[in-house]
Design a protein around this motif. Structure first.
Motif, PDB file in Angstrom:
ATOM      1  N   ASN A 426      -6.919 -15.560  26.120  1.00  0.00           N
ATOM      2  CA  ASN A 426      -5.953 -16.403  25.631  1.00  0.00           C
ATOM      3  C   ASN A 426      -5.871 -16.184  23.998  1.00  0.00           C
ATOM      4  O   ASN A 426      -6.409 -15.085  23.838  1.00  0.00           O
ATOM      5  N   ASN A 427      -5.064 -17.202  23.541  1.00  0.00           N
ATOM      6  CA  ASN A 427      -5.048 -16.558  22.000  1.00  0.00           C
ATOM      7  C   ASN A 427      -6.397 -16.765  21.310  1.00  0.00           C
ATOM      8  O   ASN A 427      -6.528 -15.966  20.233  1.00  0.00           O
ATOM      9  N   ASP A 428      -7.293 -17.853  21.517  1.00  0.00           N
ATOM     10  CA  ASP A 428      -8.585 -17.817  20.974  1.00  0.00           C
ATOM     11  C   ASP A 428      -9.411 -16.354  21.071  1.00  0.00           C
ATOM     12  O   ASP A 428     -10.169 -15.943  20.145  1.00  0.00           O
ATOM     13  N   THR A 429      -9.034 -15.700  22.229  1.00  0.00           N
ATOM     14  CA  THR A 429      -9.767 -14.522  22.563  1.00  0.00           C
ATOM     15  C   THR A 429      -9.148 -13.329  21.784  1.00  0.00           C
ATOM     16  O   THR A 429     -10.068 -12.595  21.172  1.00  0.00           O
ATOM     17  N   PHE A 430      -7.928 -13.570  21.406  1.00  0.00           N
ATOM     18  CA  PHE A 430      -7.302 -12.557  20.516  1.00  0.00           C
ATOM     19  C   PHE A 430      -7.622 -12.576  18.950  1.00  0.00           C
ATOM     20  O   PHE A 430      -8.333 -11.551  18.356  1.00  0.00           O
ATOM     21  N   TYR A 431      -8.083 -14.018  18.586  1.00  0.00           N
ATOM     22  CA  TYR A 431      -8.563 -14.099  17.359  1.00  0.00           C
ATOM     23  C   TYR A 431      -9.815 -13.662  17.156  1.00  0.00           C
ATOM     24  O   TYR A 431     -10.310 -13.227  16.239  1.00  0.00           O
ATOM     25  N   ALA A 432     -10.753 -14.035  18.273  1.00  0.00           N
ATOM     26  CA  ALA A 432     -12.218 -13.466  18.250  1.00  0.00           C
ATOM     27  C   ALA A 432     -12.298 -12.009  18.519  1.00  0.00           C
ATOM     28  O   ALA A 432     -13.282 -11.380  17.855  1.00  0.00           O
ATOM     29  N   MET A 433     -11.456 -11.282  18.816  1.00  0.00           N
ATOM     30  CA  MET A 433     -11.367  -9.828  19.031  1.00  0.00           C
ATOM     31  C   MET A 433     -11.043  -9.290  17.481  1.00  0.00           C
ATOM     32  O   MET A 433     -11.739  -8.241  17.076  1.00  0.00           O
ATOM     33  N   ASP A 434      -9.864  -9.771  16.990  1.00  0.00           N
ATOM     34  CA  ASP A 434      -9.696  -9.308  15.436  1.00  0.00           C
ATOM     35  C   ASP A 434     -10.830  -9.671  14.583  1.00  0.00           C
ATOM     36  O   ASP A 434     -11.209  -8.937  13.610  1.00  0.00           O
ATOM     37  N   LYS A 435     -11.660 -10.774  14.980  1.00  0.00           N
ATOM     38  CA  LYS A 435     -12.605 -11.045  14.081  1.00  0.00           C
ATOM     39  C   LYS A 435     -13.768  -9.850  14.039  1.00  0.00           C
ATOM     40  O   LYS A 435     -14.602  -9.935  13.271  1.00  0.00           O
ATOM     41  N   ASN A 436     -13.855  -9.415  15.260  1.00  0.00           N
ATOM     42  CA  ASN A 436     -15.110  -8.404  15.573  1.00  0.00           C
ATOM     43  C   ASN A 436     -14.432  -7.200  15.516  1.00  0.00           C
ATOM     44  O   ASN A 436     -15.385  -6.154  15.965  1.00  0.00           O
ATOM     45  N   GLY A 437     -13.071  -6.769  15.133  1.00  0.00           N
ATOM     46  CA  GLY A 437     -12.673  -5.447  15.245  1.00  0.00           C
ATOM     47  C   GLY A 437     -12.374  -4.904  16.470  1.00  0.00           C
ATOM     48  O   GLY A 437     -12.021  -3.475  16.519  1.00  0.00           O
ATOM     49  N   PHE A 438     -12.260  -5.643  17.430  1.00  0.00           N
ATOM     50  CA  PHE A 438     -11.831  -5.285  18.839  1.00  0.00           C
ATOM     51  C   PHE A 438     -10.321  -4.911  18.593  1.00  0.00           C
ATOM     52  O   PHE A 438      -9.406  -6.014  18.401  1.00  0.00           O
ATOM     53  N   THR A 439      -9.861  -3.750  18.953  1.00  0.00           N
ATOM     54  CA  THR A 439      -8.168  -3.442  18.695  1.00  0.00           C
ATOM     55  C   THR A 439      -7.463  -3.141  20.053  1.00  0.00           C
ATOM     56  O   THR A 439      -6.311  -3.181  19.930  1.00  0.00           O
ATOM     57  N   PHE A 440      -8.320  -3.166  21.294  1.00  0.00           N
ATOM     58  CA  PHE A 440      -7.735  -2.947  22.463  1.00  0.00           C
ATOM     59  C   PHE A 440      -8.060  -3.853  23.635  1.00  0.00           C
ATOM     60  O   PHE A 440      -9.404  -4.045  23.660  1.00  0.00           O
ATOM     61  N   ASP A 441      -7.396  -4.298  24.373  1.00  0.00           N
ATOM     62  CA  ASP A 441      -7.759  -5.207  25.483  1.00  0.00           C
ATOM     63  C   ASP A 441      -7.207  -4.776  26.811  1.00  0.00           C
ATOM     64  O   ASP A 441      -6.126  -4.237  26.703  1.00  0.00           O
ATOM     65  N   SER A 442      -7.919  -4.747  27.820  1.00  0.00           N
ATOM     66  CA  SER A 442      -7.312  -4.644  29.212  1.00  0.00           C
ATOM     67  C   SER A 442      -7.644  -5.709  29.836  1.00  0.00           C
ATOM     68  O   SER A 442      -8.200  -5.593  30.995  1.00  0.00           O
ATOM     69  N   ALA A 443      -6.492  -6.690  29.676  1.00  0.00           N
ATOM     70  CA  ALA A 443      -6.456  -7.868  30.700  1.00  0.00           C
ATOM     71  C   ALA A 443      -5.472  -7.800  31.524  1.00  0.00           C
ATOM     72  O   ALA A 443      -4.855  -6.442  31.998  1.00  0.00           O
ATOM     73  N   ILE A 444      -4.865  -8.904  31.995  1.00  0.00           N
ATOM     74  CA  ILE A 444      -3.969  -8.728  33.182  1.00  0.00           C
ATOM     75  C   ILE A 444      -2.394  -8.142  32.430  1.00  0.00           C
ATOM     76  O   ILE A 444      -2.233  -8.523  31.242  1.00  0.00           O
ATOM     77  N   THR A 445      -1.619  -7.731  33.366  1.00  0.00           N
ATOM     78  CA  THR A 445      -0.196  -7.371  32.881  1.00  0.00           C
ATOM     79  C   THR A 445       0.438  -8.540  32.404  1.00  0.00           C
ATOM     80  O   THR A 445       0.254  -9.766  32.798  1.00  0.00           O
ATOM     81  N   THR A 447       0.021  -9.934  29.552  1.00  0.00           N
ATOM     82  CA  THR A 447      -0.560 -10.568  28.259  1.00  0.00           C
ATOM     83  C   THR A 447      -0.542 -10.026  27.164  1.00  0.00           C
ATOM     84  O   THR A 447      -0.565  -9.100  26.984  1.00  0.00           O
ATOM     85  N   SER A 448      -0.002 -10.841  26.080  1.00  0.00           N
ATOM     86  CA  SER A 448       0.092 -10.517  24.778  1.00  0.00           C
ATOM     87  C   SER A 448      -0.515 -11.206  23.539  1.00  0.00           C
ATOM     88  O   SER A 448      -0.538 -12.295  23.799  1.00  0.00           O
ATOM     89  N   PRO A 449      -0.781 -10.507  22.612  1.00  0.00           N
ATOM     90  CA  PRO A 449      -1.299 -11.261  21.480  1.00  0.00           C
ATOM     91  C   PRO A 449      -0.352 -11.996  20.796  1.00  0.00           C
ATOM     92  O   PRO A 449       0.727 -11.650  20.904  1.00  0.00           O
ATOM     93  N   PRO A 450      -0.666 -13.049  19.979  1.00  0.00           N
ATOM     94  CA  PRO A 450       0.155 -13.662  19.275  1.00  0.00           C
ATOM     95  C   PRO A 450       0.893 -12.734  18.237  1.00  0.00           C
ATOM     96  O   PRO A 450       0.252 -11.740  17.879  1.00  0.00           O
ATOM     97  N   ALA A 451       1.950 -13.290  17.543  1.00  0.00           N
ATOM     98  CA  ALA A 451       2.790 -12.497  16.555  1.00  0.00           C
ATOM     99  C   ALA A 451       1.953 -12.088  15.407  1.00  0.00           C
ATOM    100  O   ALA A 451       2.215 -10.769  15.196  1.00  0.00           O
ATOM    101  N   LEU A 452       1.130 -12.771  15.114  1.00  0.00           N
ATOM    102  CA  LEU A 452       0.398 -12.518  13.642  1.00  0.00           C
ATOM    103  C   LEU A 452      -0.709 -11.148  14.193  1.00  0.00           C
ATOM    104  O   LEU A 452      -1.072 -10.480  13.307  1.00  0.00           O
ATOM    105  N   LEU A 453      -0.642 -10.893  15.370  1.00  0.00           N
ATOM    106  CA  LEU A 453      -1.914 -10.002  15.862  1.00  0.00           C
ATOM    107  C   LEU A 453      -1.321  -8.970  16.255  1.00  0.00           C
ATOM    108  O   LEU A 453      -2.149  -7.990  16.817  1.00  0.00           O
ATOM    109  N   SER A 454       0.066  -8.913  16.803  1.00  0.00           N
ATOM    110  CA  SER A 454       0.546  -7.892  17.694  1.00  0.00           C
ATOM    111  C   SER A 454       0.555  -6.476  16.957  1.00  0.00           C
ATOM    112  O   SER A 454       0.471  -5.505  17.871  1.00  0.00           O
TER     113      SER A 454
END
Length: 638
Positions: A426-445, A447-454
């Motif tokens: 979810n969006n909280d996951t994307f923000y947590a990824m950005d905080k920790n320097g993760f740049t790629f996720d392999s979730a379900i089809t 699924t898109s990050p919020p606009a600020l993190l796209s």
């Protein structure tokens, strides 16, 4: 007569006499519980809980909701008693041990059944039409949810490995479409050590054959008439995507047929001014055929949806090995990793970090492969394979932080790929990824990050699954390499890439009753053959991050091709074309090199042939980039 102070003294004396003997003569001890599967492998403790009973009591003396390691030390137990320790895995009563505690520290070994593997196959009531994008929850007898997932286009989930059931216990699968359609399937019995395919036929129709009628009512509560305008009704998905449109007839009705069950929105449109006249959220489940829409108080303009971007293709395939962890079939895990390393072929390892780091055989193998082979990539498959969406942003940030730190500490590499357990994010996951320097996720089809993190995080979902599938006659059959290749080609058309998931349990030897900690060499050979076929089809095999980097590359500026053409014809000096290559590296159009790469000075003259072929459209942009990238990495251009 007894005075009040005397009564108090008597009460104190009675309370002292009633104190249990522990206060006077007993000591405290502890029991170290070592848990193994019946095949001798150390058990994964992430889903284990315990109940401790003292002597003949039927009430637990201690309840331990989650253990922090295996072995696990149960402390503060009075000595001189017999203890019964019941182990639960995924909520199932799995094993029991008995100890008469006489010393300060004693040990007990408890065997529990090997986990069973299940993949759910969901169908509509015809038993043939698969249900895609259905949400599933796997619950134990105590109604605790252990697994959440989503079905793919073939109605299949990923394979779950959970504790096998025991007598009088079972799992329940809740199947949900949208927010309102729910079906519970039970009892689900799971055998130990066997990958089972579970076919679930729901009571829902694949398509609702009856005519669905939508009536439009004005603010006076009457059906609309021709004098009020010309109208149509749009059928929208929950996400707002337009599916169908039906014109409203003279009596204020619009009709739809052959609808799938699920949640929808009916939106009435005033065609005279293209405004939204009203809308109604509905659930199509076969029980209701007539719906109504009331007029809005104010006119709402229709906003046209943004067209979907054109799919960019990298013509590449990524392989993903999920659930990498200590001890569990570690000989099989290492054999699969070795197979990719020997072919110098990319693979991303999804590590369950909490249960990774103590198995020296697995750790040493992975560490050596990562150090010597750039095609082996490490991804985080959760801390303890938890559903991240059940945690808030702070908690998700902490889970990823400790996962990243542990991987870096053990393997000396920094992970950038996150493989969400159960494919949920979810969006909280994307923000947590950005905080920790993760740049790629392999979730379900989808699924898109919020606009600020796209522009920071890119989704590369699993699109092709291996293992087993059901035939139409209900028999189980291994998915062939040809099936997988077909899936890859279909994924290329839909997404521009393919991600193939591997479950190492599918490649373990089986003695007829359970999985053994040894690779099935015939199945390993099948992986080798699959890799050869992928190469023969002209696909590039890459890691997940490489796929993401290729897909997120900026477009090729046209002036670069002009520069290549000018140099190839001798109209500009070599230095000018080298500056063009420096630009491609800086802008990450050429991958795998530091953006600081600059001041290129050396390049053989025969590279002019490549520049000429490209500028003359004899080779593609990708072929040109791949060629220059190779020459840079080999030091031929430097």
């Amino acid at each position: 007569m007894i005075t009040i102070p005397e009564l108090k003294l008597i009460a104190i004396l009675v309370s002292i006499l009633l104190i249990p003997p522990l206060a006077y003569g007993e000591y405290l001890g502890s029991i170290a519980v070592d848990i193994s599967y019946t095949n001798g492998d150390r058990a994964d403790y992430s889903s284990i809980s315990m109940k401790v009973y003292q002597d003949f009591s039927k009430t637990p003396y201690k309840e331990i909701e989650a253990i922090s390691g295996n072995p696990f030390n149960i402390i503060s137990l009075p000595t001189g008693h017999q203890y019964k320790i019941v182990v639960y895995a995924n909520g199932m009563s799995s094993g029991v041990g008995y100890v008469t505690l006489q010393e300060s520290q004693q040990d007990v070994h408890i065997n529990i059944p090997i986990p069973g593997g299940m993949r759910l196959n969901l169908f509509y009531n015809d038993g043939e039409t698969p249900i895609s994008s259905a949400l599933i929850s796997l619950k134990s007898s105590d109604n605790k949810t252990w697994v959440d997932g989503i079905t793919d286009v073939n109605g299949r989930t990923v394979r779950f490995w959970v504790e096998s059931t025991t007598e009088n216990e079972h799992y329940t699968v809740d199947v949900k479409i949208g927010k309102h359609l729910l079906y519970s399937y039970f009892p689900l019995v799971l055998q130990p050590g066997i990958p089972q395919e579970i076919k679930i036929v729901t009571p829902w129709q694949a398509k609702f054959s009856s005519l669905v009628t939508v009536q439009l009512f004005n603010q006076q509560g009457k059906t609309v008439s021709i004098s009020e305008g010309s109208f149509a009704v749009d059928l929208l998905s929950e996400s707002g995507e337009k599916i169908l449109q039906s014109k409203v007839n003279q009596i204020g009705e619009a009709d739809f047929s052959n609808l799938k069950v699920g949640d929808y929105v009916f939106r009435a449109i005033n065609l005279n001014d293209n405004s939204e006249w009203g809308r109604s959220s509905v659930t199509i489940d076969g029980t209701k055929t007539n719906f109504s829409i009331l007029k809005n108080q104010t006119s709402v303009p229709i906003v046209q949806p943004t067209p979907r971007p054109t799919i960019s293709s990298c013509n590449c395939v990524a392989f993903r090995l999920d659930n990498v962890q200590d001890y569990w079939l570690d000989n099989v895990q290492t054999k699969i990793i070795d197979t990719f390393a020997q072919k110098n072929t990319g693979i991303t390892l999804g590590v369950i970090v909490k249960v990774f780091g103590n198995d020296s055989k697995l750790i040493n193998d992975v560490k050596s492969k990562v150090a010597s082979n750039t095609t082996i990539e490490i991804g985080v498959n959760g801390w303890s394979f938890e559903d991240f969406t059940s945690y808030n942003k702070t908690q998700q940030t902490m889970l990823l932080h400790q996962s990243k730190d542990k991987i870096t500490s053990i393997l000396g590499v920094t992970p950038f790929v996150f493989i969400p357990p159960f494919g949920k994010i979810n969006n909280d996951t994307f923000y947590a990824m950005d905080k920790n320097g993760f740049t790629f996720d392999s979730a379900i089809t989808g699924t898109s990050p919020p606009a600020l993190l796209s522009d920071k995080i890119h989704n590369i979902p699993a699109t092709v699954f291996t293992g087993y599938t059901y035939l139409e006659n209900g028999t189980l059959q291994s998915i062939t390499n040809d099936n997988i290749i077909n899936g890859i080609q279909s994924s290329m058309q839909n997404y521009g890439f393919a991600v193939v998931t591997l479950n190492f349990q599918d490649y373990a030897a089986n003695n007829g009753t359970r999985k053994e900690n040894a690779p099935d060499l015939d199945k390993i050979s099948k992986i080798q053959s699959l890799l050869d076929k992928v190469h023969d089809k002209g696909f590039r095999i890459a890691t997940l991050s490489e796929v993401g980097n290729i897909l997120s590359k900026p477009p090729m500026p046209s002036w670069i091709k002009d520069s290549a053409n000018s140099w190839s014809e001798g109209n500009t000096p070599k230095g000018e074309f080298l500056k063009s290559i420096e630009y491609l590296v800086k802008e990450k159009i050429i991958q795998g090199l530091p953006a600081s790469t600059s001041e290129l000075k050396t390049m053989p003259d025969w590279v002019k042939h490549i520049a000429k072929w490209w500028s003359s459209e004899l080779i593609s942009d990708d072929e040109f980039i791949n060629g220059i990238e190779f020459l840079l990495k080999q030091g031929i251009i430097n």
